[in-house]
Design a protein around this motif. Structure first.
Motif, short mmCIF file in Angstrom:
data_model
loop_
_atom_site.label_atom_id
_atom_site.label_comp_id
_atom_site.label_asym_id
_atom_site.label_seq_id
_atom_site.Cartn_x
_atom_site.Cartn_y
_atom_site.Cartn_z
N UNK A 106 0.83 -1.20 0.00
CA UNK A 106 0.00 0.00 0.00
C UNK A 106 0.87 1.25 0.00
N UNK A 107 1.95 1.24 0.75
CA UNK A 107 2.86 2.38 0.77
C UNK A 107 3.45 2.62 -0.62
N UNK A 108 3.78 1.55 -1.35
CA UNK A 108 4.28 1.69 -2.72
C UNK A 108 3.22 2.32 -3.63
N UNK A 109 1.98 1.92 -3.46
CA UNK A 109 0.90 2.51 -4.25
C UNK A 109 0.75 4.00 -3.95
N UNK A 110 0.88 4.35 -2.68
CA UNK A 110 0.79 5.76 -2.29
C UNK A 110 1.95 6.53 -2.91
N UNK A 111 3.15 5.96 -2.88
CA UNK A 111 4.31 6.62 -3.50
C UNK A 111 4.06 6.86 -4.98
N UNK A 112 3.45 5.90 -5.67
CA UNK A 112 3.13 6.07 -7.09
C UNK A 112 2.11 7.18 -7.29
N UNK A 113 1.10 7.23 -6.41
CA UNK A 113 0.10 8.28 -6.50
C UNK A 113 0.74 9.65 -6.30
N UNK A 114 1.64 9.74 -5.33
CA UNK A 114 2.32 11.01 -5.05
C UNK A 114 3.14 11.43 -6.26
N UNK A 115 3.87 10.50 -6.87
CA UNK A 115 4.68 10.82 -8.05
C UNK A 115 3.80 11.31 -9.19
N UNK A 116 2.66 10.67 -9.39
CA UNK A 116 1.74 11.11 -10.45
C UNK A 116 1.20 12.50 -10.16
N UNK A 117 0.84 12.74 -8.92
CA UNK A 117 0.33 14.06 -8.54
C UNK A 117 1.40 15.13 -8.70
N UNK A 118 2.64 14.81 -8.34
CA UNK A 118 3.72 15.78 -8.50
C UNK A 118 3.94 16.12 -9.97
N UNK A 119 3.85 15.12 -10.81
CA UNK A 119 3.99 15.34 -12.25
C UNK A 119 2.87 16.24 -12.77
N UNK A 120 1.65 15.99 -12.35
CA UNK A 120 0.52 16.82 -12.76
C UNK A 120 0.66 18.24 -12.22
N UNK A 121 1.17 18.35 -11.02
CA UNK A 121 1.38 19.67 -10.41
C UNK A 121 2.38 20.48 -11.24
N UNK A 122 3.44 19.83 -11.69
CA UNK A 122 4.44 20.52 -12.51
C UNK A 122 3.83 21.05 -13.80
N UNK A 123 2.96 20.27 -14.41
CA UNK A 123 2.29 20.72 -15.63
C UNK A 123 1.44 21.96 -15.35
N UNK A 124 0.71 21.92 -14.26
CA UNK A 124 -0.14 23.06 -13.87
C UNK A 124 0.71 24.28 -13.58
N UNK A 125 1.80 24.10 -12.82
CA UNK A 125 2.66 25.23 -12.48
C UNK A 125 3.35 25.80 -13.72
N UNK A 126 3.69 24.95 -14.67
CA UNK A 126 4.30 25.41 -15.91
C UNK A 126 3.32 26.31 -16.67
N UNK A 127 2.09 25.87 -16.76
CA UNK A 127 1.05 26.67 -17.45
C UNK A 127 0.83 27.99 -16.71
N UNK A 128 0.77 27.92 -15.39
CA UNK A 128 0.59 29.13 -14.58
C UNK A 128 1.73 30.10 -14.82
N UNK A 129 2.95 29.61 -14.85
CA UNK A 129 4.11 30.46 -15.09
C UNK A 129 4.01 31.15 -16.47
N UNK A 130 3.59 30.39 -17.47
CA UNK A 130 3.45 30.96 -18.81
C UNK A 130 2.40 32.07 -18.83
N UNK A 131 1.28 31.84 -18.14
CA UNK A 131 0.24 32.88 -18.06
C UNK A 131 0.77 34.12 -17.37
#
Length: 121
Positions: free
Chosen positions: A89-114
């Motif tokens: 379960x901890x490994x699954x949570x780590x994977x979820x966190x990594x996916x969320x961090x990746x999505x966050x970077x995409x959002x922050x990149x778009x925000x920076x461009x705006x």
């Protein structure tokens, strides 16, 4: 000490409907009824709720939560199995966190461009 459903609901920010469902499917050890049939949560039940909510909020299926609880109630001979379940379960949570961090970077990149005026939609 015994806790009412409303108190546990507030304590864990879970609806009474969810608590009632978990009790109806016998997921929460330590829930008792008073002489009027009203559910009361013992300290043990309240403690279990902490784990149940954590497991469920990280995507653990109810059948696995139930298995974990049953293994715990069986005794220390099941410790290796429980450890493996928690590691998985901890490994699954780590994977979820990594996916969320990746999505966050995409959002922050778009925000920076705006914010910098560099955007092109």
């Amino acid at each position: 000490m015994n806790w009412t459903m409303a108190e546990v609901s507030e304590m864990y920010s879970k609806s009474e409907h969810t608590l009632r469902y978990y009790d109806n499917i016998k997921l929460i050890p330590g829930v008792i009824r008073d002489d009027r049939g009203v559910r009361l949560f013992t300290d043990d039940a309240v403690g279990w709720m902490r784990y149940i909510i954590s497991f469920r909020s990280t995507g653990m299926p109810i059948k696995d939560v139930r298995k974990y609880i049953e293994l715990t109630e069986t005794g220390n001979d099941t410790l290796p199995t429980r450890i493996e379940m928690l590691k998985n379960q901890a490994e699954k949570v780590d994977q979820q966190i990594a996916q969320l961090q990746s999505q966050r970077e995409i959002i922050l990149d778009k925000l920076h461009k705006y914010q910098s005026g560099e955007w092109k939609d």
